[in-house]
Design an enzyme around this catalytic site. Structure first.
Site, PDB file in Angstrom:
ATOM      1  N   ARG A 198      23.870  19.633 110.489  1.00  0.00           N
ATOM      2  CA  ARG A 198      23.777  21.089 110.287  1.00  0.00           C
ATOM      3  C   ARG A 198      22.354  21.478 110.636  1.00  0.00           C
ATOM      4  O   ARG A 198      21.401  20.960 110.041  1.00  0.00           O
ATOM      5  CB  ARG A 198      24.111  21.482 108.847  1.00  0.00           C
ATOM      6  CG  ARG A 198      23.703  22.929 108.546  1.00  0.00           C
ATOM      7  CD  ARG A 198      24.222  23.450 107.231  1.00  0.00           C
ATOM      8  NE  ARG A 198      25.639  23.759 107.318  1.00  0.00           N
ATOM      9  CZ  ARG A 198      26.294  24.539 106.458  1.00  0.00           C
ATOM     10  NH1 ARG A 198      25.653  25.096 105.451  1.00  0.00           N
ATOM     11  NH2 ARG A 198      27.581  24.770 106.601  1.00  0.00           N
TER      12      ARG A 198
ATOM     13  N   HIS B  57      30.302  27.559 114.104  1.00  0.00           N
ATOM     14  CA  HIS B  57      30.693  26.850 112.881  1.00  0.00           C
ATOM     15  C   HIS B  57      32.150  26.399 113.036  1.00  0.00           C
ATOM     16  O   HIS B  57      33.039  26.875 112.325  1.00  0.00           O
ATOM     17  CB  HIS B  57      30.528  27.793 111.686  1.00  0.00           C
ATOM     18  CG  HIS B  57      30.496  27.108 110.350  1.00  0.00           C
ATOM     19  ND1 HIS B  57      30.553  25.743 110.194  1.00  0.00           N
ATOM     20  CD2 HIS B  57      30.429  27.622 109.086  1.00  0.00           C
ATOM     21  CE1 HIS B  57      30.511  25.443 108.905  1.00  0.00           C
ATOM     22  NE2 HIS B  57      30.437  26.565 108.222  1.00  0.00           N
TER      23      HIS B  57
ATOM     24  N   GLN C  63      34.473  25.203 110.006  1.00  0.00           N
ATOM     25  CA  GLN C  63      34.918  26.307 109.148  1.00  0.00           C
ATOM     26  C   GLN C  63      36.204  26.915 109.691  1.00  0.00           C
ATOM     27  O   GLN C  63      37.127  27.253 108.926  1.00  0.00           O
ATOM     28  CB  GLN C  63      33.828  27.389 109.077  1.00  0.00           C
ATOM     29  CG  GLN C  63      34.217  28.594 108.256  1.00  0.00           C
ATOM     30  CD  GLN C  63      34.324  28.288 106.768  1.00  0.00           C
ATOM     31  OE1 GLN C  63      33.420  27.720 106.191  1.00  0.00           O
ATOM     32  NE2 GLN C  63      35.441  28.653 106.155  1.00  0.00           N
TER      33      GLN C  63
ATOM     34  N   ASP D  21      31.514  37.940 106.575  1.00  0.00           N
ATOM     35  CA  ASP D  21      30.560  36.876 106.238  1.00  0.00           C
ATOM     36  C   ASP D  21      29.274  37.575 105.805  1.00  0.00           C
ATOM     37  O   ASP D  21      29.128  38.797 105.982  1.00  0.00           O
ATOM     38  CB  ASP D  21      30.336  35.995 107.484  1.00  0.00           C
ATOM     39  CG  ASP D  21      29.450  34.780 107.219  1.00  0.00           C
ATOM     40  OD1 ASP D  21      29.206  34.447 106.047  1.00  0.00           O
ATOM     41  OD2 ASP D  21      28.995  34.157 108.214  1.00  0.00           O
TER      42      ASP D  21
ATOM     43  N   CYS E 215      33.985  32.761 104.535  1.00  0.00           N
ATOM     44  CA  CYS E 215      33.634  31.334 104.519  1.00  0.00           C
ATOM     45  C   CYS E 215      32.826  30.947 103.290  1.00  0.00           C
ATOM     46  O   CYS E 215      32.766  29.776 102.941  1.00  0.00           O
ATOM     47  CB  CYS E 215      32.900  30.965 105.801  1.00  0.00           C
ATOM     48  SG  CYS E 215      31.278  31.750 105.974  1.00  0.00           S
TER      49      CYS E 215
ATOM     50  N   ARG F  94      38.531  23.353 103.394  1.00  0.00           N
ATOM     51  CA  ARG F  94      37.445  22.683 104.128  1.00  0.00           C
ATOM     52  C   ARG F  94      37.616  21.164 104.018  1.00  0.00           C
ATOM     53  O   ARG F  94      37.437  20.437 104.990  1.00  0.00           O
ATOM     54  CB  ARG F  94      36.066  23.079 103.566  1.00  0.00           C
ATOM     55  CG  ARG F  94      35.645  24.522 103.786  1.00  0.00           C
ATOM     56  CD  ARG F  94      35.485  24.913 105.229  1.00  0.00           C
ATOM     57  NE  ARG F  94      34.575  24.057 105.983  1.00  0.00           N
ATOM     58  CZ  ARG F  94      33.243  24.147 105.999  1.00  0.00           C
ATOM     59  NH1 ARG F  94      32.653  25.089 105.316  1.00  0.00           N
ATOM     60  NH2 ARG F  94      32.516  23.321 106.733  1.00  0.00           N
TER      61      ARG F  94
HETATM   62  N1   CP Z   1      31.116  27.876 104.414  1.00  0.00           N
HETATM   63  C1   CP Z   1      30.143  26.961 104.423  1.00  0.00           C
HETATM   64  O1   CP Z   1      29.840  26.314 105.445  1.00  0.00           O
HETATM   65  O2   CP Z   1      29.538  26.770 103.216  1.00  0.00           O
HETATM   66  P1   CP Z   1      28.239  25.902 102.932  1.00  0.00           P
HETATM   67  O3   CP Z   1      27.068  26.595 103.573  1.00  0.00           O
HETATM   68  O4   CP Z   1      28.142  25.855 101.429  1.00  0.00           O
HETATM   69  O5   CP Z   1      28.428  24.524 103.526  1.00  0.00           O
HETATM   70  N1  NVA Z   2      26.766  32.857 108.875  1.00  0.00           N
HETATM   71  C1  NVA Z   2      26.393  32.058 107.721  1.00  0.00           C
HETATM   72  C2  NVA Z   2      27.476  31.072 107.388  1.00  0.00           C
HETATM   73  C3  NVA Z   2      27.203  30.231 106.179  1.00  0.00           C
HETATM   74  C4  NVA Z   2      28.261  29.209 105.924  1.00  0.00           C
HETATM   75  C5  NVA Z   2      25.073  31.360 107.989  1.00  0.00           C
HETATM   76  O1  NVA Z   2      24.871  30.872 109.109  1.00  0.00           O
HETATM   77  O2  NVA Z   2      24.242  31.335 107.087  1.00  0.00           O
END
Ligand code: CP
Ligand code: NVA
Length: 306
Positions: free
Chosen positions: A108, A135, A138, A223, A262, A290
């Site tokens: 990540r 993502h 997700q 989101d 999400c 997930r």
């Molecule tokens: N939706 C999602 O990716 O959550 P986290 O940031 O908690 O992993």
């Molecule tokens: N768009 C958000 C998603 C988090 C799971 C981010 O990138 O922070």
């Protein structure tokens, strides 16, 4: 066999369909079991997944950890800041070193080029656990949730409200691959760029009016307005306010429409509490899915499905 999963296109329509079917079957087969018990066939027994986080996470971290355990394997979870990566060791060198220790790597990070770099230099599968671009994991969970709730992908209309961000990119990509429609309502200056709309292969468009986006929609998605790594900007929050998902907006969608997010959520910003905590919201199933989706992503990466 080993495959990287950096975007949904890596799996294509057949791979994504295989992931959804596998996840539905495995989820049903272990219903009611203690979470830490491995699936009966333990298809990734002996496999180790390393996870590297350059950004915060709750769902991705825990669902991947439990996913590899339920598949019979184990995990190592690392914060990049505590690794040599945090003091300038290259992604390429990290990829080569980790490949000698573990069987798969999830990353990540911010710049999408970093997961591509990891994949180029790793000799084990690399999974995108969120970048500034996309993502994909997700959206495998979201498609699973949509189908589990009784919707069919052919003919589906998804409405996205708010920021044209990384989650929207993967929804648009899914629409192009799985042949459903996405209408995104985003304020001026925060719309998805041409490249994002292009991955939808003509199935995605952007509008200014939130009511236009939700008209006839089966699924309403939003989101956070401020993603990880973005500065908190009052001007952005103000521009987003007309795109807040409210009960009134939900009522303008198709009867029976469902709400997805999400998470993490900000009640009173991108969505009102009555919607996210209301009967049309699928967020807890989406979050649980997930786990089931990650298992199928992992199995796909090792060539066990699709
Ligand atoms: N939706 C999602 O990716 O959550 P986290 O940031 O908690 O992993
Ligand atoms: N768009 C958000 C998603 C988090 C799971 C981010 O990138 O922070």
């Amino acid at each position: 066999m080993m495959r990287h999963f950096l975007n949904l296109a890596d799996a294509g329509p057949n791979g994504i369909a295989a992931m959804i079917n596998d996840a539905l079957e495995r989820k049903a087969a272990r219903a009611g079991w203690p979470k830490g018990r491995a699936d009966a066939d333990a298809p990734l027994a002996g496999h180790v997944l390393a996870m590297v986080f350059e950004k915060n996470s709750t769902r991705t971290r825990v669902s991947f950890d439990m996913a590899i355990r339920q598949l019979g394997g184990t995990s190592i979870v690392m914060d990049a800041g505590q690794m040599q990566l945090g003091r300038g060791e290259t992604i390429a060198d990290t990829a080569r070193v980790l490949s000698g220790y573990v069987d798969a790597i999830m990353l990540r990070t911010d710049d999408h080029a970093k997961v591509e770099e990891m994949a180029r230099h790793a000799s084990v599968p690399v999974i995108n656990g969120l970048t500034d671009l996309s993502h994909p994991c997700q959206i495998v969970a979201d498609l699973l949730t949509i189908i589990d709730a009784g919707h069919a992908l052919p003919g589906l209309k998804v409405a996205w409200l708010g920021d044209g961000n990384n989650v929207l990119y993967s929804i648009v990509e899914a629409a192009g691959l799985m042949q459903f429609d996405v209408v995104a309502a985003c304020p001026q200056g925060f719309q998805p760029d041409e490249a994002t709309l292009a991955v939808g292969g003509g199935r995605a468009r952007c509008v200014a009016d939130p009511r236009e986006a939700v008209a006839g929609a089966d699924i309403i998605v939003t989101d956070t307005w401020i993603s990880m790594g973005q500065a908190h900007a009052e001007t952005k929050l103000a521009a987003m306010m007309p795109y807040q998902v409210t009960a009134e907006l939900m009522a303008a969608a198709k009867p029976g429409a469902h709400f997805l997010h999400c998470l993490p959520a900000h009640r009173g910003e991108e969505v009102t509490a009555d919607v996210i905590d209301g009967p049309r919201s699928l967020i807890w199933a989406e979050a649980e899915n997930r786990l089931h989706a990650q298992k199928s992503v992992l199995r796909w990466c090792f060539g066990q499905i699709g």
